[in-house]
Design a protein around this motif. Structure first.
Motif, PDB file in Angstrom:
ATOM      1  N   ALA A 180       5.172 -10.673 -21.338  1.00 41.26           N
ATOM      2  CA  ALA A 180       4.298 -10.174 -20.268  1.00 41.26           C
ATOM      3  C   ALA A 180       5.056  -9.164 -19.410  1.00 41.26           C
ATOM      4  N   LYS A 181       4.364  -8.070 -19.062  1.00 44.64           N
ATOM      5  CA  LYS A 181       4.966  -7.015 -18.271  1.00 44.64           C
ATOM      6  C   LYS A 181       4.667  -7.221 -16.786  1.00 44.64           C
ATOM      7  N   LEU A 182       5.635  -6.923 -15.949  1.00 45.41           N
ATOM      8  CA  LEU A 182       5.427  -6.960 -14.508  1.00 45.41           C
ATOM      9  C   LEU A 182       4.606  -5.750 -14.081  1.00 45.41           C
ATOM     10  N   HIS A 183       3.759  -5.933 -13.066  1.00 46.40           N
ATOM     11  CA  HIS A 183       2.943  -4.821 -12.588  1.00 46.40           C
ATOM     12  C   HIS A 183       3.856  -3.701 -12.095  1.00 46.40           C
ATOM     13  N   PRO A 184       3.593  -2.470 -12.508  1.00 42.86           N
ATOM     14  CA  PRO A 184       4.522  -1.369 -12.183  1.00 42.86           C
ATOM     15  C   PRO A 184       4.599  -0.998 -10.708  1.00 42.86           C
ATOM     16  N   THR A 185       3.537  -1.243  -9.945  1.00 39.90           N
ATOM     17  CA  THR A 185       3.537  -0.782  -8.554  1.00 39.90           C
ATOM     18  C   THR A 185       3.220  -1.870  -7.530  1.00 39.90           C
ATOM     19  N   GLU A 186       2.286  -2.761  -7.830  1.00 41.42           N
ATOM     20  CA  GLU A 186       1.839  -3.741  -6.847  1.00 41.42           C
ATOM     21  C   GLU A 186       2.804  -4.924  -6.759  1.00 41.42           C
ATOM     22  N   VAL A 187       2.855  -5.550  -5.577  1.00 39.23           N
ATOM     23  CA  VAL A 187       3.728  -6.708  -5.351  1.00 39.23           C
ATOM     24  C   VAL A 187       2.917  -7.837  -4.725  1.00 39.23           C
ATOM     25  N   CYS A 188       3.510  -9.006  -4.673  1.00 41.80           N
ATOM     26  CA  CYS A 188       2.855 -10.174  -4.094  1.00 41.80           C
ATOM     27  C   CYS A 188       2.555  -9.927  -2.614  1.00 41.80           C
ATOM     28  N   PRO A 189       1.322 -10.174  -2.172  1.00 43.36           N
ATOM     29  CA  PRO A 189       0.993  -9.951  -0.760  1.00 43.36           C
ATOM     30  C   PRO A 189       1.655 -10.946   0.188  1.00 43.36           C
ATOM     31  N   TYR A 190       2.320 -11.964  -0.358  1.00 51.61           N
ATOM     32  CA  TYR A 190       2.924 -12.997   0.487  1.00 51.61           C
ATOM     33  C   TYR A 190       4.445 -12.905   0.560  1.00 51.61           C
ATOM     34  N   CYS A 191       5.107 -12.535  -0.552  1.00 51.18           N
ATOM     35  CA  CYS A 191       6.575 -12.483  -0.526  1.00 51.18           C
ATOM     36  C   CYS A 191       7.137 -11.157  -1.032  1.00 51.18           C
ATOM     37  N   LYS A 192       6.272 -10.232  -1.456  1.00 45.88           N
ATOM     38  CA  LYS A 192       6.662  -8.898  -1.918  1.00 45.88           C
ATOM     39  C   LYS A 192       7.418  -8.906  -3.248  1.00 45.88           C
ATOM     40  N   ALA A 193       7.316  -9.988  -4.013  1.00 43.75           N
ATOM     41  CA  ALA A 193       7.955 -10.044  -5.328  1.00 43.75           C
ATOM     42  C   ALA A 193       7.046  -9.405  -6.376  1.00 43.75           C
ATOM     43  N   LYS A 194       7.611  -9.055  -7.523  1.00 39.27           N
ATOM     44  CA  LYS A 194       6.850  -8.468  -8.622  1.00 39.27           C
ATOM     45  C   LYS A 194       5.864  -9.492  -9.201  1.00 39.27           C
ATOM     46  N   LEU A 195       4.809  -8.967  -9.867  1.00 41.15           N
ATOM     47  CA  LEU A 195       3.709  -9.808 -10.328  1.00 41.15           C
ATOM     48  C   LEU A 195       3.505  -9.724 -11.833  1.00 41.15           C
ATOM     49  N   TRP A 196       3.195 -10.882 -12.441  1.00 40.34           N
ATOM     50  CA  TRP A 196       2.747 -10.954 -13.824  1.00 40.34           C
ATOM     51  C   TRP A 196       1.226 -11.065 -13.854  1.00 40.34           C
ATOM     52  N   SER A 197       0.570 -10.381 -14.777  1.00 39.22           N
ATOM     53  CA  SER A 197      -0.868 -10.519 -14.968  1.00 39.22           C
ATOM     54  C   SER A 197      -1.142 -11.631 -15.978  1.00 39.22           C
ATOM     55  N   MET A 198      -1.823 -12.681 -15.541  1.00 39.91           N
ATOM     56  CA  MET A 198      -2.161 -13.773 -16.448  1.00 39.91           C
ATOM     57  C   MET A 198      -3.248 -13.336 -17.435  1.00 39.91           C
ATOM     58  N   PHE A 215     -18.303 -16.492 -13.503  1.00 39.56           N
ATOM     59  CA  PHE A 215     -18.586 -16.008 -14.849  1.00 39.56           C
ATOM     60  C   PHE A 215     -17.291 -15.981 -15.658  1.00 39.56           C
ATOM     61  N   ASP A 216     -17.403 -16.333 -16.963  1.00 43.74           N
ATOM     62  CA  ASP A 216     -16.220 -16.454 -17.819  1.00 43.74           C
ATOM     63  C   ASP A 216     -15.398 -15.173 -17.891  1.00 43.74           C
ATOM     64  N   GLU A 217     -16.077 -14.024 -18.027  1.00 44.07           N
ATOM     65  CA  GLU A 217     -15.375 -12.760 -18.246  1.00 44.07           C
ATOM     66  C   GLU A 217     -15.008 -12.054 -16.945  1.00 44.07           C
ATOM     67  N   CYS A 218     -15.238 -12.700 -15.814  1.00 42.60           N
ATOM     68  CA  CYS A 218     -15.025 -12.040 -14.515  1.00 42.60           C
ATOM     69  C   CYS A 218     -14.043 -12.820 -13.659  1.00 42.60           C
ATOM     70  N   ILE A 219     -12.899 -13.141 -14.226  1.00 45.47           N
ATOM     71  CA  ILE A 219     -11.862 -13.847 -13.479  1.00 45.47           C
ATOM     72  C   ILE A 219     -10.507 -13.268 -13.867  1.00 45.47           C
ATOM     73  N   GLU A 220      -9.676 -13.056 -12.878  1.00 47.95           N
ATOM     74  CA  GLU A 220      -8.362 -12.467 -13.106  1.00 47.95           C
ATOM     75  C   GLU A 220      -7.412 -12.976 -12.033  1.00 47.95           C
ATOM     76  N   TYR A 221      -6.177 -13.280 -12.414  1.00 52.37           N
ATOM     77  CA  TYR A 221      -5.197 -13.639 -11.403  1.00 52.37           C
ATOM     78  C   TYR A 221      -3.789 -13.282 -11.837  1.00 52.37           C
ATOM     79  N   TYR A 222      -2.935 -13.141 -10.833  1.00 53.13           N
ATOM     80  CA  TYR A 222      -1.542 -12.771 -11.012  1.00 53.13           C
ATOM     81  C   TYR A 222      -0.645 -13.873 -10.459  1.00 53.13           C
TER      82      TYR A 222
END
Length: 306
Positions: A180-198, A215-222
């Protein structure tokens, strides 16, 4: 009163803020009487680096322990005396919905972040967001923060969570193994660490949408490197309160993970009731619960989870 943060301040004999300065013990007692008010803790952090350090080490820690005592005990039950990403980040996660910005993590219209008065975090709900191979991990997830009537996007829900001991979790190991690749620009809104896209790692189980009422196809989290989770979903329309209440009881008996306010099932599903030993057919369009008679499917074993 507006306080300007002094980034270069060091708490030494030459520091002006030491003159007539209160001790840590006195500050602790003052904020204890204030019930660890997060706004006042944030204000104190802006005075100088010494007060900021005190807030990080002591005040935010006590705030978290007061706001979610059982959750904090569990997160520290492995013997660790610190929380991944620090106490201030965890305190913010408990009370702040990050929303989303245009062109940010999520492809939706801008919805500003905001503080929430009260949020329930559940370890049981967290199981629904874990892959079957990772169900031994401990994840606390909030109920969705609902933002209704966003045009074509419908009803939007934001949710957040935190892993216990994420650095040694099976979820982190699976993310690494899957490349899994870390998001190239965005960071965690709570600790500013890099994010993985699940979503990119294909690690979002169907049970997550059932738990959220989405809805099944409308969920995303990092998930960030410190184990904080932030996500978005498109919520199903609210069902009739009386029918949903009766159906909720049935689903509670069957131990199926459904959100208490929404019914997240579009296609009819067969459900075996161990208590009454009958097959039930459940559908949401229209919302119905039907006792089936005649030839039945094969009798399930308890290992199948119904």
């Amino acid at each position: 009163m507006i306080l300007t943060k002094q980034y270069r301040c060091v708490h030494s004999a030459s520091c002006q803020c030491t003159k007539g300065h209160l001790s840590e013990d006195v500050i602790f007692l003052v904020f204890q009487q204030l019930n660890w008010n997060p706004k006042l803790i944030a204000t104190l952090s802006c005075v100088c680096k010494w007060f900021d350090d005190l807030a990080k080490r002591v005040l935010w820690k006590e705030f978290c322990r007061t706001r979610a005592p059982k959750m904090m005990v569990d997160l520290q039950s492995n013997g660790s005396h610190s929380i991944d990403g620090n106490w201030r980040a965890l305190g913010k996660l408990l009370i702040y919905c990050s929303g989303c910005k245009k062109g940010g993590l999520f492809s939706c219209n801008q919805i500003p972040g905001h503080f929430v008065y009260r949020t329930r975090f559940s370890r049981t709900s967290g199981k629904s967001f874990l892959m079957p191979q990772c169900r031994t991990d401990v994840l606390y997830v909030s109920d969705p923060c609902e933002h209704l009537d966003h045009g074509e996007e419908g009803d939007i829900g934001f949710f957040r969570g935190v892993f216990k001991s994420f650095s040694t979790s099976k979820s982190r190991k699976m993310l690494i193994n899957r490349g899994a690749k870390l998001h190239p620009t965005e960071v965690c809104p709570y600790c500013k660490a890099k994010l993985w896209s699940m979503l990119q790692a294909k690690m979002i189980p169907q049970s997550a949408s059932c738990r959220l009422g989405a809805f099944d196809e409308c969920i995303e989290y990092y998930v960030c490197l410190n184990g904080h989770m932030v996500g978005i979903c498109t919520l199903l329309p609210l069902s009739d309160s009386e029918e949903a209440s009766e159906l909720e009881q049935c689903l509670t008996d069957s131990q199926e993970p459904f959100h208490k306010h929404r019914f997240a099932m579009v296609k009819p599903v067969l459900l075996w009731s161990w208590e009454t030993s009958v097959w039930l057919q459940i559908s949401s369009e229209p919302l119905s619960l039907v006792l089936l008679v005649g030839p039945m499917p094969a009798f399930p074993s308890k290992d199948e989870g119904y």
